[in-house]
Design an enzyme around this catalytic site. Sequence first.
Site, PDB file in Angstrom:
ATOM      1  CB  ALA A  53       4.619  -6.189   7.016  1.00 50.58           C
ATOM      2  CB  CYS A  69      -1.379  -5.102   2.621  1.00 52.02           C
ATOM      3  SG  CYS A  69      -1.390  -4.973   4.550  1.00 52.02           S
ATOM      4  CE  LYS A 113       0.097 -11.838  -1.934  1.00 49.85           C
ATOM      5  NZ  LYS A 113      -1.031 -11.642  -0.840  1.00 49.85           N
TER       6      LYS A 113
END
Length: 320
Positions: free
Chosen positions: A18, A100, A139
């Site tokens: 990001a 994340c 992911k």
Amino acid sequence: MRIGQYQLDNNLILAPMAGVTDRPFRELCRKQGAGLAVSEMLSSNPRVWNSTKSKLRMDYHDESGIRSVQIAGADPLAMANAAQLTVQQGAQIVDINMGCPAKKVNKKKAGSALLPHPELVKAILESVVDAVDVPVTLKIRTGWDPENRNGLEIAQIAEQAGIQALSVHGRTRQCLFKGEAEYDTIKTIKENVTIPVIANGDITSVEKAKYVLDHTGADAIMIGRGAQGAPWIFNEINHYLNTGQYAQCLPQMEITEILLKHVQALHAFYGEVMGPRIARKHVGWYLQEQDRLGYFKRKFNAIDTPSEQLNVLESYLNQL
């Protein structure tokens, strides 16, 4: 390496980051040898899709190379809708973010916060796979903390759900980006699933790339922070893997050309106001070795206009 019907040029992939892997950086890394470049994550919340940030993240319809777009969220239906939107916009691969560790993502139960909830993981993956007719990838991290590394369980759920490739970062959610990545969990995952496995974490040199591939048996490696300020790392690793020899260092003149063109692309993509602001962090990464005391960084970060940024940067680079 293949992902569904798509044959990659090589097994080196730019990780989705990001605020980093925007369109200009993806295009640059592909030119510098990345076989695939994954976009920044797009939130599955439709209320943010009309924001300037989201619109820029959705600008990939005529992008070069294989277009892999990452989505993030915690609701199976919303994730399916987001996947359909990205495909309508031109995505050829949809990547799901369950890796994340950022607080603002995890507090919405998205990203790696999903790892302790395998049933929800299963529902999201099946919902997205059923919603689109393009390959879906995933992911993850190795688990949510060092005592709970359930990466293998999640990997097997992903395989059963129809996920076409799995990227694994060698840290848990709790680890954030601290300490060193561990690759044994990735090796175990690779040995127990049949879908392609992509190893990620701390790959910042050609030697580390070779070691991670050999140790894990992974089908590919994914490079994130190692490409910041050094997008040519993909060409360097490709050369080393193919020949067993180190590539010649890029001459300063070529590095100068790459950096200036990158900044120009950022100006063009983001505009005269945001372009110079976005360029600051990239220039800082490129010049962290040459400008260790940060004198040039402070000068450059005070510049607000594209033309002056380029003039000052070119003058500095010509002095190196």
